[in-house]
Design a protein around this motif. Sequence first.
Motif, mmCIF file in Angstrom:
data_model
loop_
_atom_site.group_PDB
_atom_site.id
_atom_site.type_symbol
_atom_site.label_atom_id
_atom_site.label_comp_id
_atom_site.label_asym_id
_atom_site.label_seq_id
_atom_site.Cartn_x
_atom_site.Cartn_y
_atom_site.Cartn_z
ATOM 1 N N PRO A 418 0.797 -1.234 0.000
ATOM 2 C CA PRO A 418 0.000 0.000 0.000
ATOM 3 C C PRO A 418 0.827 1.281 0.000
ATOM 4 N N GLU A 419 2.034 1.225 0.575
ATOM 5 C CA GLU A 419 2.861 2.426 0.644
ATOM 6 C C GLU A 419 3.440 2.824 -0.711
ATOM 7 N N THR A 420 3.541 1.877 -1.638
ATOM 8 C CA THR A 420 4.238 2.165 -2.895
ATOM 9 C C THR A 420 3.423 1.885 -4.160
ATOM 10 N N THR A 421 2.202 1.366 -4.026
ATOM 11 C CA THR A 421 1.416 1.042 -5.226
ATOM 12 C C THR A 421 1.147 2.238 -6.149
ATOM 13 N N PRO A 422 1.131 3.490 -5.655
ATOM 14 C CA PRO A 422 0.926 4.594 -6.595
ATOM 15 C C PRO A 422 1.993 4.684 -7.687
ATOM 16 N N ALA A 423 3.158 4.070 -7.470
ATOM 17 C CA ALA A 423 4.220 4.108 -8.485
ATOM 18 C C ALA A 423 4.118 2.950 -9.470
ATOM 19 N N ALA A 424 3.280 1.966 -9.179
ATOM 20 C CA ALA A 424 3.152 0.819 -10.085
ATOM 21 C C ALA A 424 2.664 1.285 -11.451
ATOM 22 N N GLY A 425 3.323 0.822 -12.489
ATOM 23 C CA GLY A 425 2.969 1.212 -13.840
ATOM 24 C C GLY A 425 3.478 2.566 -14.256
ATOM 25 N N ARG A 426 4.054 3.333 -13.328
ATOM 26 C CA ARG A 426 4.522 4.684 -13.634
ATOM 27 C C ARG A 426 6.045 4.781 -13.682
ATOM 28 N N VAL A 427 6.733 3.773 -13.186
ATOM 29 C CA VAL A 427 8.187 3.833 -13.102
ATOM 30 C C VAL A 427 8.811 2.804 -14.031
ATOM 31 N N ASN A 428 9.745 3.247 -14.850
ATOM 32 C CA ASN A 428 10.624 2.386 -15.646
ATOM 33 C C ASN A 428 12.022 2.567 -15.088
ATOM 34 N N ALA A 429 12.631 1.514 -14.561
ATOM 35 C CA ALA A 429 13.936 1.711 -13.929
ATOM 36 C C ALA A 429 14.745 0.436 -13.904
ATOM 37 N N LYS A 430 16.058 0.605 -13.904
ATOM 38 C CA LYS A 430 16.991 -0.505 -13.744
ATOM 39 C C LYS A 430 17.406 -0.578 -12.289
ATOM 40 N N THR A 431 17.356 -1.784 -11.755
ATOM 41 C CA THR A 431 17.716 -2.032 -10.367
ATOM 42 C C THR A 431 19.174 -2.456 -10.258
ATOM 43 N N GLY A 432 19.725 -2.305 -9.065
ATOM 44 C CA GLY A 432 21.061 -2.805 -8.779
ATOM 45 C C GLY A 432 21.167 -3.195 -7.330
ATOM 46 N N THR A 433 21.678 -4.386 -7.064
ATOM 47 C CA THR A 433 21.842 -4.852 -5.688
ATOM 48 C C THR A 433 23.089 -5.703 -5.557
ATOM 49 N N LEU A 434 23.957 -5.313 -4.651
ATOM 50 C CA LEU A 434 25.035 -6.146 -4.153
ATOM 51 C C LEU A 434 24.888 -6.170 -2.628
ATOM 52 N N ARG A 435 25.764 -6.864 -1.967
ATOM 53 C CA ARG A 435 25.575 -7.034 -0.526
ATOM 54 C C ARG A 435 25.592 -5.706 0.223
#
Length: 486
Positions: A418-435
């Motif tokens: 619920p805190e972030t659903t307003p961004a669903a469908g509106r954001v195109n982005a590349k993610t990055g995760t390391l430790r």
Amino acid sequence: MRKNLTVAHTRSTRRAARSRRRLTGGLAAGAALALLAGYGVADAYDRVPGILTVTEPIHIDPVPKPEANAGRQQLASPLDTSAPVPADLASRLDELFDDERMTGQLSIDIRDAATNDVLYTRGEASAKTPASVTKVLTGAAALLSLGGESRFSTTAALTSTDGGPAQLHLIGGGDVLLGPGESDPMQVMGHAGLATLAEETAEQLKQRGISSVQLSADVSRYTGPTYNDGWEPNDIGHGFITNISPLMTDSGWTNLRRGAPRHADPVQVAVDQFAEALAAHGIDAEVGGPAAAGDGAEQLAQVESAPVSAVVQNMMLASDNVSAEVLGREVALAAGKPGSGAEAPLAVIETLRGAGLDTGSIALEDVSGLNYGNRISAHDLTTLIQAAAASDGDLSRLIPGMPVGGLSGTLAERYEDPETTPAAGRVNAKTGTLRTVTSLAGTVLTADGRLLVFSLMADDLTPGTAGRGREVFDEAVTLLAECGCS
């Protein structure tokens, strides 16, 4: 929204507003964005790329199976400049980025996509480890230097012999999404298939009266070490990477289930699969070691990959490290350099610099983002993303190839609460995760209909807190998506 309200009252108001807001409204607005046109939504691919640790793993980026459009893709339409530009983002974002969940060092840059005007920065000139956001650079360089419509070829060629057995070479041309079965023109992975190549090759061999061959792989297109010193040996077993070659099937994966390992010798796997396919068409193939075909080889058959634009999209959606490393080597070859792991990072940077982009902060040890030695500032990264958003050429294909919040790729399971659903469908982005790294870079459409570009980067995170830092970034993007704050 958050004008002239206390923090407590603001958060309460935002939660109430979110509970009333239906997700379909956000999706409709996102669908209206021209940059998303012509690109399919993905379903299950079960891949988890990007952890550089053999200790207890952290949960990162589940990746659905990309179903990128394998045909000719549309270029983006001009950006809309009629919508209001957000104002006073500092009052909305400062407290969030100071949240105790964010334990690392930040580099942040948020701008208006149409005008490139800076709307918010924090440490934007500080170079950080980007993790898989490195693929934004690699994808952009590939689109710029290779062109969105170019393709990679896998070839079967016959070496003439005098009195000895016929020598058949399977020549790798950079298509590591080659499938073991028949070519499927509707897919990216498996667009070209070894079974189709074998059928056409067998027909040509039979016309020449040849029923048996000695088969070798020609992987001479790439030179130098096949494995980066900055990658962990166990990354092959974890499925994140393998020895890089211009010839392999299914990007080297043993299967397409979550957490599946990669083949340590994907070339041998591909050659064996080709030999089996030849046998199914009546050709006996004795497999030998790798060998270059040479200039005198006669081409018998050839299959071609999906367009580079679709390969880049597949790389972005799946965060596929192997595809990224191969694209980097192809960029090097296009620049007249050897197709090696050492030359690929330099070629990517030089290609971006040649396009007039800021590259002063960029230092790359690989082109996939697995190496902690990579560095880029949010300023230089956002400059590239804004150029892609404003482009009307091949570079315009970069952003539509990125995951969509709540819908596809590494963002398929984000922006669901619920805190972030307003961004669903509106954001195109590349993610990055390391430790100890979390990053997110792309575009977001505000509630007012203004397209923003952003780079959010944090490194030197306390081990085990990358997930919490990612929550902060997702909430920041949601504030931008909700923004009716002109």
